[in-house]
Write a protein that holds these residues in place. Structure first.
Motif, mmCIF file in Angstrom:
data_model
loop_
_atom_site.group_PDB
_atom_site.id
_atom_site.type_symbol
_atom_site.label_atom_id
_atom_site.label_comp_id
_atom_site.label_asym_id
_atom_site.label_seq_id
_atom_site.Cartn_x
_atom_site.Cartn_y
_atom_site.Cartn_z
ATOM 1 N N LEU A 199 0.815 -1.215 0.000
ATOM 2 C CA LEU A 199 0.000 0.000 0.000
ATOM 3 C C LEU A 199 0.850 1.268 0.000
ATOM 4 N N SER A 200 1.802 1.408 0.936
ATOM 5 C CA SER A 200 2.591 2.640 0.942
ATOM 6 C C SER A 200 3.719 2.514 -0.080
ATOM 7 N N HIS A 201 3.756 3.405 -1.031
ATOM 8 C CA HIS A 201 4.658 3.278 -2.175
ATOM 9 C C HIS A 201 4.600 4.615 -2.862
ATOM 10 N N TYR A 202 5.541 4.890 -3.726
ATOM 11 C CA TYR A 202 5.497 6.130 -4.501
ATOM 12 C C TYR A 202 5.369 7.339 -3.579
ATOM 13 N N ALA A 203 6.021 7.304 -2.434
ATOM 14 C CA ALA A 203 5.738 8.336 -1.444
ATOM 15 C C ALA A 203 6.663 9.543 -1.569
ATOM 16 N N PRO A 204 6.104 10.746 -1.590
ATOM 17 C CA PRO A 204 6.924 11.951 -1.435
ATOM 18 C C PRO A 204 7.251 12.130 0.048
ATOM 19 N N ASN A 205 8.070 13.119 0.384
ATOM 20 C CA ASN A 205 8.350 13.389 1.801
ATOM 21 C C ASN A 205 7.163 14.057 2.480
ATOM 22 N N LEU A 233 0.296 24.226 -8.421
ATOM 23 C CA LEU A 233 0.536 23.636 -9.744
ATOM 24 C C LEU A 233 -0.761 22.949 -10.157
ATOM 25 N N ASP A 234 -0.981 22.850 -11.472
ATOM 26 C CA ASP A 234 -2.175 22.172 -11.970
ATOM 27 C C ASP A 234 -1.732 21.029 -12.881
ATOM 28 N N LEU A 235 -2.143 19.803 -12.550
ATOM 29 C CA LEU A 235 -1.710 18.620 -13.310
ATOM 30 C C LEU A 235 -2.106 18.722 -14.783
ATOM 31 N N SER A 236 -3.263 19.301 -15.050
ATOM 32 C CA SER A 236 -3.663 19.600 -16.429
ATOM 33 C C SER A 236 -4.738 20.665 -16.390
ATOM 34 N N PRO A 237 -4.382 21.906 -16.694
ATOM 35 C CA PRO A 237 -5.368 22.993 -16.641
ATOM 36 C C PRO A 237 -6.583 22.711 -17.520
ATOM 37 N N SER A 238 -6.378 21.973 -18.634
ATOM 38 C CA SER A 238 -7.506 21.699 -19.534
ATOM 39 C C SER A 238 -8.257 20.428 -19.140
ATOM 40 N N GLY A 239 -7.807 19.729 -18.085
ATOM 41 C CA GLY A 239 -8.514 18.522 -17.644
ATOM 42 C C GLY A 239 -8.187 17.300 -18.477
ATOM 43 N N ASN A 286 2.506 14.540 -15.852
ATOM 44 C CA ASN A 286 3.021 15.521 -14.884
ATOM 45 C C ASN A 286 3.054 15.011 -13.452
ATOM 46 N N LEU A 287 2.343 13.910 -13.160
ATOM 47 C CA LEU A 287 2.094 13.518 -11.765
ATOM 48 C C LEU A 287 3.372 13.435 -10.915
ATOM 49 N N PHE A 288 4.310 12.568 -11.290
ATOM 50 C CA PHE A 288 5.481 12.342 -10.423
ATOM 51 C C PHE A 288 6.394 13.566 -10.371
ATOM 52 N N SER A 289 6.558 14.261 -11.510
ATOM 53 C CA SER A 289 7.478 15.411 -11.479
ATOM 54 C C SER A 289 6.875 16.562 -10.674
ATOM 55 N N PHE A 290 5.549 16.720 -10.705
ATOM 56 C CA PHE A 290 4.935 17.790 -9.908
ATOM 57 C C PHE A 290 4.997 17.465 -8.413
ATOM 58 N N LEU A 291 4.763 16.198 -8.052
ATOM 59 C CA LEU A 291 4.887 15.824 -6.632
ATOM 60 C C LEU A 291 6.311 16.076 -6.155
ATOM 61 N N LYS A 292 7.290 15.709 -7.017
ATOM 62 C CA LYS A 292 8.690 15.895 -6.650
ATOM 63 C C LYS A 292 9.013 17.377 -6.495
ATOM 64 N N LYS A 293 8.452 18.206 -7.386
ATOM 65 C CA LYS A 293 8.730 19.638 -7.346
ATOM 66 C C LYS A 293 8.153 20.257 -6.066
ATOM 67 N N LEU A 294 6.924 19.897 -5.727
ATOM 68 C CA LEU A 294 6.316 20.461 -4.514
ATOM 69 C C LEU A 294 7.078 19.988 -3.279
ATOM 70 N N ASP A 295 7.524 18.742 -3.323
ATOM 71 C CA ASP A 295 8.350 18.200 -2.245
ATOM 72 C C ASP A 295 9.639 19.006 -2.098
ATOM 73 N N ALA A 296 10.298 19.242 -3.226
ATOM 74 C CA ALA A 296 11.586 19.960 -3.208
ATOM 75 C C ALA A 296 11.406 21.388 -2.702
ATOM 76 N N GLU A 297 10.221 21.951 -2.944
ATOM 77 C CA GLU A 297 9.958 23.317 -2.473
ATOM 78 C C GLU A 297 9.582 23.331 -0.994
ATOM 79 N N GLY A 298 9.536 22.149 -0.373
ATOM 80 C CA GLY A 298 9.347 22.078 1.073
ATOM 81 C C GLY A 298 7.900 22.035 1.531
ATOM 82 N N ALA A 299 6.985 21.644 0.640
ATOM 83 C CA ALA A 299 5.578 21.532 1.051
ATOM 84 C C ALA A 299 5.476 20.577 2.240
ATOM 85 N N SER A 300 4.689 20.930 3.278
ATOM 86 C CA SER A 300 4.549 19.988 4.396
ATOM 87 C C SER A 300 3.379 19.049 4.149
#
Ligand code: TXA
Ligand code: MG
Length: 319
Positions: free
Chosen positions: A230-236, A263-269, A277-291
């Motif tokens: 179950l726990s997998h693909y986890a950001p910090n 960030l928006d995964l796809s503004p047009s839906g 965009n999913l993994f790179s956006f999660l990584k980016k928000l993580d790197a920016e220190g999102a809690s």
């Protein structure tokens, strides 16, 4: 046992220049991070136990979790696996592409470490550089996603490098994955198609191509793809799903124009764009220190099933 992995310099080479060096390293039993249309894979000779052991060490991956063997042709696939007519039809329709087929393995073809003790093998034919590499190498390449076990899958060479630098000799840069989530895993049993992992090929596409329903596992069924813990693909960051707005101290990851999203995964839906965009956006928000990353609701249609699966795992309790 337990010694820290040896630190070695990790090079990044563009795909156009990397073929000879990648073949040389694989032949000497080294793992190489390679681009595929889904995510970057950490590839090694699927017939060489020492090479496979290096994949498990570099990723710190549990040994009970089998690896997908990647092939460059149907002939190579049939040398390793036994294809029933429906599995063959699926392979011919969707390979090369984001589909893994679990079939019975032929004895004495792949090293047991690739199979983790199972009598089946997951086979996939990827597109582009890696397919050409397998053809040049002449043998199947085992390749899990090129990330430390449990972390987000890399969709760029930079992300693969960030996770595994010092542990592998080479990352081949083939640009970002065009699909962005891992392959869909199917297993044909008694003429029925079973979904072991939703992924970059949607259930709708499979059903309309073969005219048969794809059976999903019951919610509480035993884990059948051993990597589907179950726990997998986890950001910090912590995660909150189906969020319609950001609460205090949350960073909002939107979809289809969510107001106030960082960030928006796809503004047009578009769910394909969102998967990319999913993994790179999660990584980016993580790197920016999102809690806490709060994620907008994603529809379950098409690639939405794979996106929601990965989000649920990212949000699951960690151990
Ligand atoms: O798109 C992908 O599939 C990427 C790229 C690199 O090809 N690879 C990937 O590998 O996602 P990995 O190791 O992260 O996930 C492979 C999954 C695991 O959940 C594993 O348990 C499952 O495939 N698997 C492998 N062989 C299997 C088998 N014989 N039966 C059931 N599940 C299997
Ligand atoms: Mg993985």
């Amino acid at each position: 046992m337990g010694a820290p992995a040896q630190s070695l310099p990790t090079r990044i080479l563009p795909a156009e220049e990397a073929m000879d060096e990648a073949v040389r390293l694989l032949a000497s039993g080294e793992p190489v991070a390679v681009p595929t249309e889904t995510v970057y894979g950490l590839a090694a000779d699927a017939t060489n136990g020492d090479a496979l052991a290096r994949i498990f060490e570099a990723k710190n991956r549990p040994r009970f979790n089998p690896l997908i063997a990647h092939v460059s042709s149907m002939a190579m696939a049939e040398r390793v696996g036994v294809f029933d007519p429906l599995s063959r039809q699926l392979a011919e329709r969707f390979w090369p592409g984001p589909l893994t087929l679990v079939v019975a393995v032929r004895e004495n073809t792949l090293h047991p470490l690739c199979l983790a003790g199972l009598s089946t093998v997951g086979l996939r034919m990827p597109q582009g550089f890696t397919r050409e590499l397998i053809e040049r190498f002449g043998r199947p390449l085992a390749a899990p996603s090129a990330n430390p076990s449990g972390a987000l899958s890399p969709t760029t060479a930079k992300a693969a490098y960030d996770g595994l630098q010092g542990r592998i000799p080479l990352v081949v840069d083939g640009g970002p994955g065009t699909v962005g989530v891992e392959s869909t895993i199917l297993k044909v049993e008694e003429g029925a198609i079973r979904l072991l992992r939703p992924g970059g090929l949607s259930v709708e596409e499979i059903e309309s191509a073969v005219g048969l329903p794809v059976q999903r596992a019951a919610p509480n069924a035993a884990i059948e793809a051993p990597g589907m813990m179950l726990s997998h693909y986890a950001p910090n960051a912590a995660m909150r799903l189906d969020a319609t707005e950001a609460r205090a101290n949350e960073t909002l990851l939107g979809f289809a124009g969510t107001p106030g999203a960082a960030l928006d995964l796809s503004p047009s839906g578009d769910l394909r764009e969102a998967a990319r965009n999913l993994f790179s956006f999660l990584k980016k928000l993580d790197a920016e220190g999102a809690s806490t990353i709060a994620v907008a609701p994603i529809p379950m249609a098409g690639l939405g099933e794979a996106i929601n699966d990965r989000l649920a795992r990212a949000a699951a309790p960690r151990h």
